[in-house]
Design an enzyme around this catalytic site. Structure first.
Site, short mmCIF file in Angstrom:
data_model
loop_
_atom_site.label_atom_id
_atom_site.label_comp_id
_atom_site.label_asym_id
_atom_site.label_seq_id
_atom_site.Cartn_x
_atom_site.Cartn_y
_atom_site.Cartn_z
N CYS A 10 0.85 -1.18 0.00
CA CYS A 10 0.00 0.00 0.00
C CYS A 10 0.89 1.23 0.00
O CYS A 10 2.12 1.14 0.10
CB CYS A 10 -0.91 -0.01 1.23
SG CYS A 10 0.01 0.07 2.79
N HIS A 20 5.67 -5.25 8.59
CA HIS A 20 5.66 -6.65 9.02
C HIS A 20 5.86 -7.59 7.84
O HIS A 20 4.92 -8.24 7.36
CB HIS A 20 4.37 -6.97 9.76
CG HIS A 20 4.34 -6.44 11.16
ND1 HIS A 20 3.18 -6.19 11.86
CD2 HIS A 20 5.36 -6.12 12.01
CE1 HIS A 20 3.49 -5.75 13.07
NE2 HIS A 20 4.79 -5.70 13.18
N HIS A 60 4.05 1.67 11.73
CA HIS A 60 2.92 1.41 12.63
C HIS A 60 2.67 2.55 13.60
O HIS A 60 1.60 2.59 14.24
CB HIS A 60 3.17 0.13 13.42
CG HIS A 60 3.53 -1.04 12.56
ND1 HIS A 60 4.83 -1.46 12.37
CD2 HIS A 60 2.77 -1.86 11.81
CE1 HIS A 60 4.84 -2.50 11.55
NE2 HIS A 60 3.62 -2.76 11.20
N CYS A 91 2.71 5.68 9.01
CA CYS A 91 1.77 5.85 7.90
C CYS A 91 0.88 7.06 8.18
O CYS A 91 0.35 7.21 9.29
CB CYS A 91 0.90 4.59 7.77
SG CYS A 91 -0.44 4.78 6.57
N GLU A 110 0.69 -0.85 16.28
CA GLU A 110 -0.16 0.32 16.00
C GLU A 110 -1.02 0.68 17.21
O GLU A 110 -1.22 1.86 17.51
CB GLU A 110 -1.06 0.06 14.78
CG GLU A 110 -1.90 1.27 14.41
CD GLU A 110 -2.88 1.02 13.28
OE1 GLU A 110 -3.91 1.72 13.24
OE2 GLU A 110 -2.61 0.13 12.44
N CYS A 160 -8.09 1.64 7.01
CA CYS A 160 -7.50 2.31 5.86
C CYS A 160 -8.02 1.73 4.55
O CYS A 160 -8.52 0.60 4.49
CB CYS A 160 -5.98 2.25 5.92
SG CYS A 160 -5.25 0.74 5.31
N ASN A 180 -3.21 -7.05 8.94
CA ASN A 180 -4.05 -7.01 7.73
C ASN A 180 -4.00 -8.33 6.98
O ASN A 180 -4.99 -8.74 6.37
CB ASN A 180 -3.67 -5.82 6.85
CG ASN A 180 -2.40 -6.01 6.09
OD1 ASN A 180 -2.38 -6.57 4.99
ND2 ASN A 180 -1.29 -5.55 6.66
N SER A 207 2.02 -5.53 3.33
CA SER A 207 3.47 -5.44 3.53
C SER A 207 4.25 -6.41 2.64
O SER A 207 5.47 -6.50 2.77
CB SER A 207 3.82 -5.72 5.00
OG SER A 207 3.18 -4.81 5.85
#
Length: 328
Positions: free
Chosen positions: A32, A61, A94, A116, A146, A215, A245, A287
């Site tokens: 992303c 990650h 994170h 981010c 995070e 997100c 994710n 990632s």
């Protein structure tokens, strides 16, 4: 099987004794904008400051990404006390508690924040809710970097973590309390929706963000899996076991009734997974680099004759600016 994807079964290719395999490849998948930015920050820091550049926590990650940056001169540490006084340090994508940049400034360390921007947005929202004297209920997974970073934006006791709908029932607040909620950016869209519904049902006065915190990349990758999983006999998700994710993508596929496997590299695929399988769905967490997707396709091609089919749900054009000190 989804009607959009006719049932497929292993069939022998006329030019080969290998049975055929259809691969439905999710789009979007993989990196992303926040991950792209974080990796570029480390690479530019190495170019600007030279080796070594320290990175607090894994920048993203993914072991492949981390190892490749190590080869270029990055040194990964868990805490700032492992960073020498004269070395540059990068904070991971994170996000970090406020105490981390405060300690870096106290030590006069040269640091670059690769958080981010969508995580930073949640941090700013937390500050605004505190200014309005609201207690924050944060939806997330305990122990995730995070979550640690976001909860570290406020003083102790001003934010409460919930992970499940069941957690909502145990909250000690009343309808007279000023409350707000925020969420981790990499959660299951469906799970988070149910938790928010439970919060709003129990606390009608609770205030949420104007737009959801999950997100765009997390939402898009989950939507793509929802499209391909019903037409797949097996879904492979490329990602790390500590990648929130990526784990959510496995869960989404399984909720569609499809067996799903989380893998980090193609070498982890077991041939017996393909027994009776005619269609594989393939995606990658935010990632995971695209070369790992191609690696998986190549591995499957060693056993089967491959027919690749993209499953496109949307196109991503998001980009984020670099920090000022590296923008040139």
């Amino acid at each position: 099987m989804n009607a959009a994807f006719p049932a497929t079964h292993p069939a022998t290719d006329a030019k080969s004794d290998r049975p055929g395999l259809t691969i439905l490849i999710a789009a979007p998948r993989g990196f992303c904008a926040g991950v792209d930015r974080a990796i570029e920050i480390v690479e530019r820091a190495l170019e600007k400051y030279g080796k070594p550049v320290y990175v607090r926590h894994e920048i993203v990650h993914n072991r492949f990404v981390v190892d490749s940056l190590k080869e270029k001169g990055a040194i990964f540490v868990e805490e700032l006390d492992e960073v020498p006084d004269d070395a540059p340090v990068v904070f991971s994508a994170h996000g970090v508690p406020k105490s981390v940049p405060a300690e870096a400034e106290r030590r006069k360390l040269m640091y670059v924040d690769a958080t981010c921007p969508l995580v930073s947005k949640v941090h700013r929202q937390a500050e605004r809710q505190l200014e309005k004297d609201r207690h924050i209920i944060f939806i997330g997974h305990e122990g995730h970097p995070e979550v640690i970073g976001t909860m570290g934006q406020v003083s102790e006791g001003r934010m409460t973590l919930v992970e499940t709908v069941e957690d909502v029932a145990t909250l000690p607040f009343t309808e007279d309390d000023e409350l707000s909620f925020l969420t981790q950016t990499t959660l299951s869209v469906d799970d988070t929706h149910h938790i928010i519904e439970a919060l709003e049902a129990r606390y009608p006065q609770i205030v949420g963000p104007k737009a959801e915190d999950i997100c765009y990349a997390t939402s898009n990758r989950q939507a793509a899996v929802k499209e391909l999983a019903p037409g797949s006999d097996l879904v492979l998700v490329i990602g790390a076991p500590n990648s929130s994710n990526s784990l959510r993508l496995v869960e989404v596929a399984e909720r569609c009734g499809t067996t799903a496997k989380l893998i980090q590299r193609a070498s982890e695929i077991q041939p017996e997974w393909l027994e009776g399988v005619g269609t594989v769905g393939l995606t990658a967490g935010a990632s995971a680099p695209e070369m790992l997707v191609r690696e998986v396709v190549d591995k499957l091609a060693e056993w089967r004759t491959i027919d690749e089919r993209p499953i496109l749900v949307t196109e991503e054009k998001m980009t984020f600016k670099l920090p000022r000190q590296l923008a040139d």
